[in-house]
Design an enzyme around this catalytic site. Sequence first.
Site, PDB file in Angstrom:
ATOM      1  N   TRP A 444       0.814  -1.222   0.000  1.00 46.00           N
ATOM      2  CA  TRP A 444       0.000   0.000   0.000  1.00 46.00           C
ATOM      3  C   TRP A 444       0.847   1.272   0.000  1.00 46.00           C
ATOM      4  O   TRP A 444       0.478   2.274   0.613  1.00 46.00           O
ATOM      5  CB  TRP A 444      -0.978   0.030   1.172  1.00 46.00           C
ATOM      6  CG  TRP A 444      -2.008  -1.052   1.136  1.00 46.00           C
ATOM      7  CD1 TRP A 444      -3.072  -1.142   0.287  1.00 46.00           C
ATOM      8  CD2 TRP A 444      -2.100  -2.187   2.006  1.00 46.00           C
ATOM      9  NE1 TRP A 444      -3.821  -2.272   0.569  1.00 46.00           N
ATOM     10  CE2 TRP A 444      -3.238  -2.938   1.618  1.00 46.00           C
ATOM     11  CE3 TRP A 444      -1.325  -2.653   3.069  1.00 46.00           C
ATOM     12  CZ2 TRP A 444      -3.619  -4.115   2.255  1.00 46.00           C
ATOM     13  CZ3 TRP A 444      -1.701  -3.825   3.695  1.00 46.00           C
ATOM     14  CH2 TRP A 444      -2.834  -4.535   3.296  1.00 46.00           C
ATOM     15  N   HIS A 445       1.979   1.234  -0.707  1.00 46.68           N
ATOM     16  CA  HIS A 445       2.867   2.394  -0.745  1.00 46.68           C
ATOM     17  C   HIS A 445       3.245   2.755  -2.189  1.00 46.68           C
ATOM     18  O   HIS A 445       4.424   2.840  -2.522  1.00 46.68           O
ATOM     19  CB  HIS A 445       4.141   2.121   0.068  1.00 46.68           C
ATOM     20  CG  HIS A 445       3.893   1.756   1.496  1.00 46.68           C
ATOM     21  ND1 HIS A 445       4.664   0.837   2.182  1.00 46.68           N
ATOM     22  CD2 HIS A 445       2.954   2.185   2.371  1.00 46.68           C
ATOM     23  CE1 HIS A 445       4.210   0.714   3.415  1.00 46.68           C
ATOM     24  NE2 HIS A 445       3.165   1.522   3.550  1.00 46.68           N
TER      25      HIS A 445
END
Length: 509
Positions: A444-445
């Site tokens: 999630w980056h």
Amino acid sequence: MTAHERSAGLPAESEYVVVGGGTAGNVVAARLAEAGREVLVLEAGPDFGPEGDSAWPADFVDATRLGTSHDWGYDSADTYPWRVGFERARAIGGCSDVNGCTQTWGHRRDYDAWAESGLQGWSMNELLPLFDEATRKMRVRLYTDGELTPWQHAWYAAAPTVGMPAVPDLNDVDANAGFAPEAVNIRDGVRVNTAFAYLDPVRAFDHVRIVGDALVEQVLVEDGAAVGVIVHHRGERRVVRAGTVVLAGGAYNSPTILLRSGIGPASQLAPLDIPVRVHLPGVGENLHDQPFLLMSWEGSEAMSAAMARARAEGWAPDEQAMGKIASSHEHEAFDLHFLPYSPTHATSRKRWSVGTSALLPRSRGFVRLRSADPEEAPSIDHRFLTDPEGVDAAMLAEGAEILRALARAPELAPLVGAEIHPGPQTFRREELLAHLYRHPDNYWHPVGTCRMGVADDPWAVVDARGRVLGVDGLRVADASIMPRTPRATTAMPTVVVGERIARMILEDS
């Protein structure tokens, strides 16, 4: 006029328009407002008001778990054997509303490498004061080892057996290995998002407007300059004129706004009947995220009982501790993260998990338009684990093997029990690699889709001051401008991007 009344309507113009009231956009808006500039924040999702307002969703405020509501609905579609969710919050505060609250900075070499490539102003020494200021604003604190839940503490205590010494804090930017209680943006059980930390202090200013449910279709470009935006708001398609437009939609949405504005690769725009304003091949390219593997164990009766006692005491977050170490492919600092994860909110399925992530992926993907409709999700393909040398998968496999060695430690093995995912069928390296290729996942980056670059970089989208190449009065200020991801969970680095670009805007004005 109250702050709510000022926020209710869409003005015809503003000195500065910040597109996206998320992790970085709120930082930029607040810093411009504090300097006396007229600022309009356009957020595609709702604005729930200031901290404490009853309109805030419970999962956004509750720091013990990841938030899931008000999602953009992005995923991998059919690009992988299974569907990977690319969750992004469509609401004021953006992904700072929903993340795990872990605030890591990375390593000195991450940012010094940016500066050494010619990006002036981005060295670690130049950014350290901004990290300190952002940490203060976001009300970040360190857990103590005494606050860790039994599941978190068990891995933290055993970590030295595999070369990760217990350290007080992971944010020593010169340290290479360690396991520590996390630094978190949590106060009194509440997740402190950037709307609370940055926007709330300026909401009452007469020269600030915050408009929710305002989806920006495109930036208006006239004679080589950004002069405003087209916004979908309350069923109408409106034009808002601007002196300067700052895009802060994140790694997925900032490039799509540029593309809909005619700024990007001509080969992609022409088939969609989007007039080409500026041919920039790098828009939407260089997408990368840190590949991730979540491993799970059976647990034990002793661990279940200990966690039940922790829950009964009223505070048992999913995430509290984290480790870092170098794989055999890294000789400069570290390239692996480890984070125990034990969902403690209402669920019928008990999971005893630890994740590992390869922090410096070689693989690169893209974000591309499917149509010019701003409500149609773009095509997002990270191309996880596709680097020709296979290093990304090898790093992740080493991370899994380190966790397996740790799980066998005498003090930990009786508590965690047998591994159930990916399980004994992947104990050989070739089996584990096959599993990783079949089941790619993300941390999630996402970063990189509007990358900063110097004049001779053919893939650069913005310069070192966030200015979009070939368009005056248009900047990007979010994780999309990072040329390469730092060795970090990217929440705090993204806040710092907002701090840095805001200062550059004010210097240039």
